[in-house]
Design a protein around this motif. Structure first.
Motif, mmCIF file in Angstrom:
data_model
loop_
_atom_site.group_PDB
_atom_site.id
_atom_site.type_symbol
_atom_site.label_atom_id
_atom_site.label_comp_id
_atom_site.label_asym_id
_atom_site.label_seq_id
_atom_site.Cartn_x
_atom_site.Cartn_y
_atom_site.Cartn_z
ATOM 1 N N VAL A 1 0.843 -1.193 0.000
ATOM 2 C CA VAL A 1 0.000 0.000 0.000
ATOM 3 C C VAL A 1 0.881 1.246 0.000
ATOM 4 O O VAL A 1 1.782 1.385 0.832
ATOM 5 C CB VAL A 1 -0.925 0.004 1.241
ATOM 6 N N GLY A 2 0.652 2.124 -0.961
ATOM 7 C CA GLY A 2 1.448 3.347 -1.054
ATOM 8 C C GLY A 2 2.815 3.154 -1.673
ATOM 9 O O GLY A 2 3.634 4.079 -1.659
ATOM 10 N N GLY A 3 3.090 1.962 -2.213
ATOM 11 C CA GLY A 3 4.379 1.693 -2.835
ATOM 12 C C GLY A 3 4.493 2.285 -4.223
ATOM 13 O O GLY A 3 3.608 3.014 -4.698
ATOM 14 N N ASP B 1 -2.974 -3.517 10.392
ATOM 15 C CA ASP B 1 -3.809 -2.500 11.023
ATOM 16 C C ASP B 1 -4.915 -2.059 10.072
ATOM 17 O O ASP B 1 -5.102 -2.647 9.000
ATOM 18 C CB ASP B 1 -2.951 -1.316 11.485
ATOM 19 N N ALA B 2 -5.623 -1.015 10.458
ATOM 20 C CA ALA B 2 -6.765 -0.563 9.664
ATOM 21 C C ALA B 2 -6.355 -0.072 8.279
ATOM 22 O O ALA B 2 -7.165 -0.081 7.341
ATOM 23 C CB ALA B 2 -7.501 0.539 10.419
ATOM 24 N N ASP B 3 -5.114 0.342 8.139
ATOM 25 C CA ASP B 3 -4.625 0.820 6.846
ATOM 26 C C ASP B 3 -3.964 -0.276 6.019
ATOM 27 O O ASP B 3 -3.407 0.002 4.955
ATOM 28 C CB ASP B 3 -3.633 1.967 7.067
ATOM 29 N N GLY B 4 -3.977 -1.508 6.525
ATOM 30 C CA GLY B 4 -3.387 -2.623 5.793
ATOM 31 C C GLY B 4 -1.889 -2.778 6.002
ATOM 32 O O GLY B 4 -1.233 -3.550 5.299
ATOM 33 N N VAL B 5 -1.321 -2.044 6.970
ATOM 34 C CA VAL B 5 0.114 -2.115 7.253
ATOM 35 C C VAL B 5 0.372 -3.276 8.217
ATOM 36 O O VAL B 5 -0.357 -3.450 9.206
ATOM 37 C CB VAL B 5 0.627 -0.792 7.851
ATOM 38 N N GLN C 1 7.175 -0.608 7.992
ATOM 39 C CA GLN C 1 7.559 -1.978 8.309
ATOM 40 C C GLN C 1 7.057 -2.967 7.254
ATOM 41 O O GLN C 1 7.188 -4.181 7.431
ATOM 42 C CB GLN C 1 7.006 -2.374 9.681
ATOM 43 N N GLN C 2 6.482 -2.480 6.168
ATOM 44 C CA GLN C 2 5.977 -3.360 5.124
ATOM 45 C C GLN C 2 7.129 -4.033 4.384
ATOM 46 O O GLN C 2 8.249 -3.506 4.323
ATOM 47 C CB GLN C 2 5.124 -2.568 4.124
ATOM 48 N N THR C 3 6.823 -5.173 3.824
ATOM 49 C CA THR C 3 7.808 -5.886 3.019
ATOM 50 C C THR C 3 7.447 -5.769 1.548
ATOM 51 O O THR C 3 6.306 -5.463 1.186
ATOM 52 C CB THR C 3 7.866 -7.380 3.399
ATOM 53 N N ALA C 4 8.440 -6.011 0.699
ATOM 54 C CA ALA C 4 8.203 -5.970 -0.743
ATOM 55 C C ALA C 4 7.232 -7.079 -1.143
ATOM 56 O O ALA C 4 7.173 -8.133 -0.500
ATOM 57 C CB ALA C 4 9.517 -6.126 -1.495
#
Length: 620
Positions: free
Chosen positions: A98-100, A473-477, A111-114
Motif C-alpha cells: 500500500v502506497g508503494g 492495522d486498519a490501513d493494511g500495514v 515496516q511493510q515488506t516488498a
C-alpha cells in the motif's frame, strides 16, 4: 561404417594409460590426457609407502588454475540462482505494498515488506519448494545424460543456455506494468521452472568437472622447501578444492543481499535483472575454459552393470545378507570362478568394490535431508517467522544471507586453520566424523528458531497468528513483534558452519566413491537429497501456519539429533578406510557383443572406438 583397429603395439608405444583415438581424424592419442595440455599439471612425486603414510604429515597438493576458474563459473551460476531465489517468497507471498511505487517496493520508513502477486504464505512456500525440488531432483536426468550422451562440459553449457532464457522471461514478468495488469504470474512461473531445468543440468556436473582437474589420485611424497618430507594427500586436496568450490558458491549466494535491497527500495525488476547480468558472464568464460580443461567424454553408463552386480549378490548371497560382511564378495569374478556354479561376467573384482562404495555413499546421503530441513526449518517456516519480527527498514529476506556470510568467513578457517592443524598433529578427522559433527551441532542449533518463534507469538500484537495476512492495522500495514529480526542471525550462523562440515564432505564422497562413468549420476543422487527436503517442504506447506510454526522448527531438531547418532554408529568404520579415487576402467556393456568398453576418455562427441585386444577380440 569402417572399423579402424589399433594394434596393441601402438598402445605399448604411447603408454598403457593413454587413450587411443584411431576412429578420429588427427592425432592417434587424445591430447586432453597429456600434461602439455593448457592448464595441466604434471605430478612427478613418488607414490607413498604405507610406512610414509603412517609417519609423515599429510598436506593438500597443487590445485590447477583451471579448477579455481571453474569455481568462478560456479559463483556466477549460483549468484544468479540465489539472487533471484532470494526474493521469490516475497514476490509471490505479499501483494503490492500500500502506497508503494507499483514495482513491488514498499513506502520508505514503513515496516511493510516488498511484494507483487499477493498469493499468500502457502502458495509462496509451494512455489519455492517445488522450484527447489526440480532443481535438485532433475539432476538425476542431468547426471545420466552427462555420463552417457552429452559429456559433462556440454551438459553444463546446455544448462547455461536454458537458464539464460529463463532470466530474460523473469525480468519481463517483473516489469511494473505487467505486475499492475495482473499478468505477471504466468510468465514468472514459466521462468521459474525453465530456470530449474537449466540449473538441473548444470548442478550435478560442475563439481565433478572441478574434481576431474585434481592431478593427485594416489598419495605421493614430496620434500618441501623447508626440507620436510610430506605426503601429498588426495583426500586433503579434494577437500580443499571443494572448500574453494563451496566458498565461491556462497559468495554467489551473497548476491541475495543486493537483490533483497533492490526489491525493497526499487522493485523486483532490478532485483531479477542483476543476477541475469552476472549470469551472462558465463558463456565467454566457458568458451575460454574449454580447451584448457581435462574433460572425460561420455562413454556410456556403468549403471547397468551396477544393477547386475547387485542382482548377483542377491542371487548368490541372499537378501538376508544385506549389510553383513561378505555380501558383495559373492559378485566378484575371483569368487565366482571358485564356486560350484562359475559364470562369465563383464566386470572385475575392483568394480565390485566400486559398486559397494557407491552404495555406501548413497546410504550416507540418505541422512542429509533431515540436516537440510534443520538448516532453516521445515516448509516455509523461516519465511513465516521473518514476517513476524521488527525489521526497521531491513528487508525481511536479507537476514538469511547470514548463512553465506558465515560460510564465507568460516571456510578459510577450516581450509587453512583447523584441517591443517589436525593433519599436523596426525588427528584423523574423517568424512564420517565431519558429517556427524555437523549434523549434531545443526540439530541442537536449530532449537534457536523455535525459541525465537515462541517469543514472537508471546510478544506480538496478533498472538499466535503473527504470520497471517490478516495481521495488519486498519490501513493494511503489517503488525509485528518488537523482537528484532537480527536475532535469527544466531541459529543461521550456527547451522551455516555445519554446512561446511556436511555439504562439502558430501561432494568429495560423491566423487571418490563412484565408478568413473557414474560420477555425474552419483553427484546427482547427492543433489537429490535436497530434492527430498524440498518434497517434504512442499508436502507440509499447508501445515506450516499459525499457531504451529514453533513445532516446524522443534520437531525436525529432535529427529535430526536421533538420526545423527544413528548415522555415526552405521558408518563410523568407513573413517578407517584409506581415501581412494577409483581409476578402474569402465565396465558397461555393448548390447550386441557383450564386450567391455574402453576407458572414459573416448572421442569427444561420442564416436565409436574399437581397439583390438591381443586375443583378437574387439573392445568397443
Amino acid at each position: 561404417m569402417t572399423t579402424i583397429h589399433a594394434l596393441p603395439e601402438a598402445q605399448h608405444i604411447v603408454g598403457s594409460e593413454a587413450p587411443l583415438a584411431p576412429a578420429e581424424k588427427g592425432p592417434l592419442v587424445h591430447a586432453n590426457s597429456f600434461h602439455n595440455q593448457l592448464g595441466a599439471y604434471h605430478v612427478d612425486e613418488s607414490e607413498a609407502t604405507e610406512e610414509e603414510m603412517s609417519s609423515l604429515r599429510r598436506v593438500a597438493g597443487h590445485i590447477p588454475i583451471t579448477a579455481y576458474i571453474l569455481c568462478i563459473v560456479e559463483f556466477a551460476e549460483r549468484g544468479s540462482f540465489y539472487g533471484v531465489k532470494q526474493v521469490f517468497s516475497n514476490f509471490v507471498n505479499r501483494p503490492l505494498p500500500v502506497g508503494g511505487n507499483g514495482a513491488g517496493a514498499p513506502p520508505h520508513g514503513t515496516q511493510q515488506t516488498a511484494g507483487a502477486l499477493g498469493k499468500g504464505t502457502v502458495i509462496a512456500a509451494a512455489v519455492t519448494s517445488s522450484f527447489g525440488f526440480l532443481v535438485y531432483g532433475l539432476p538425476i536426468l542431468g547426471g545420466w545424460l552427462a555420463d552417457t550422451r552429452w559429456g559433462r562440459f556440454k551438459t553444463i553449457c546446455i544448462g547455461v543456455a536454458i537458464c539464460g532464457i529463463a532470466h530474460v522471461i523473469m525480468v519481463i514478468a517483473a516489469i511494473p506494468s505487467v505486475i499492475q495488469a495482473h499478468h505477471a504470474y504466468a510468465p514468472f512461473m514459466i521462468s521459474v521452472y525453465v530456470l530449474a531445468i537449466g540449473a538441473a543440468l548444470f548442478k550435478p556436473n560442475i563439481s565433478v568437472v572441478i574434481l576431474d582437474q585434481n592431478p593427485h589420485k594416489k598419495p605421493t611424497t614430496k620434500v618441501l622447501e623447508s626440507g620436510e618430507k610430506v605426503v601429498i594427500d588426495p583426500e586433503a586436496t579434494t577437500e580443499r578444492m571443494m572448500l574453494w568450490f563451496y566458498f565461491l558458491i556462497n559468495i554467489g549466494g551473497f548476491i541475495g543481499v543486493p537483490t533483497s535491497y533492490l526489491a525493497k527500495l526499487v522493485g523486483f525488476w532490478p532485483a531479477f535483472l542483476l543476477p541475469g547480468i552476472i549470469y551472462f558472464l558465463l558463456p565467454p568464460l566457458l568458451w575460454w575454459l574449454r580447451p584448457r580443461l581435462i574433460l572425460h567424454a561420455p562413454g556410456g553408463s556403468d549403471l547397468g552393470n551396477v544393477c547386475k552386480v547387485l542382482a548377483m549378490c542377491f542371487r548368490r548371497g541372499g537378501i538376508k545378507r544385506i549389510g553383513q560382511q561378505g555380501f558383495w564378495e559373492s559378485a566378484k569374478p575371483s569368487v565366482i570362478a571358485q564356486s560350484n556354479n562359475p559364470v562369465t561376467v563383464s566386470w572385475n573384482d575392483k568394480f565390485v568394490d566400486d559398486t559397494q562404495r557407491t552404495f555406501q555413499a548413497c546410504g550416507i546421503f540418505l541422512f542429509t535431508p533431515i540436516f537440510f530441513i534443520n538448516d532453516g526449518g521445515i516448509g516455509g517456516a523461516s519465511d513465516a517467522l521473518s514476517v513476524m519480527l521488527t525489521t526497521n527498514g531491513v528487508p525481511n529476506d536479507v537476514i538469511s544471507n547470514f548463512n553465506p556470510l558465515v560460510i564465507i568467513l568460516g571456510i578459510p578457517f577450516f581450509n587453512y586453520g583447523l584441517y591443517p592443524m589436525l593433519r599436523k598433529y596426525k588427528i584423523h578427522f574423517g568424512p564420517i566424523a565431519r558429517m556427524f559433527t555437523g549434523m549434531m551441532i545443526c540439530s541442537i542449533g536449530s532449537i534457536g528458531w523455535a525459541i525465537i518463534t515462541h517469543y514472537a507469538y508471546v510478544t506480538g500484537p496478533c498472538g499466535d497468528h503473527a504470520s497471517s495476512l490478516t495481521c495488519v492495522d486498519a490501513d493494511g500495514v503489517s503488525l509485528v513483534s518488537p523482537i528484532s529480526i537480527w536475532w535469527t542471525a544466531i541459529p543461521l550462523s550456527i547451522t551455516a558452519l555445519c554446512e561446511i562440515l556436511v555439504n562439502v564432505t558430501a561432494y568429495g564422497i560423491a566423487y571418490s566413491r563412484a565408478p568413473k562413468n557414474m560420477r555425474g549420476l552419483v553427484s546427482a543422487i547427492n543433489c537429490f537429497m535436497s530434492a527430498i527436503q524440498y518434497a517434504i517442504n512442499l508436502a507440509t506447506a499447508p501445515a506450516i501456519r499459525d499457531p504451529y510454526i514453533v513445532w516446524a522448527f522443534a520437531g525436525p531438531s529432535i529427529v535430526g539429533f536421533v538420526s545423527a547418532i544413528a548415522f555415526w554408529f552405521i558408518f563410523k568404520d568407513l573413517d578407517k578406510e584409506e581415501y581412494v579415487i577409483s581409476d578402474n576402467d569402465d565396465y558397461h556393456l555393448d548390447e550386441s557383443t557383450g564386450a567391455r568398453s574402453v576407458s572414459d576418455e573416448e572421442a569427444i562427441g561420442g564416436k565409436g572406438l574399437e581397439v583390438q585386444d591381443i586375443d583378437g577380440k574387439n573392445t568397443r
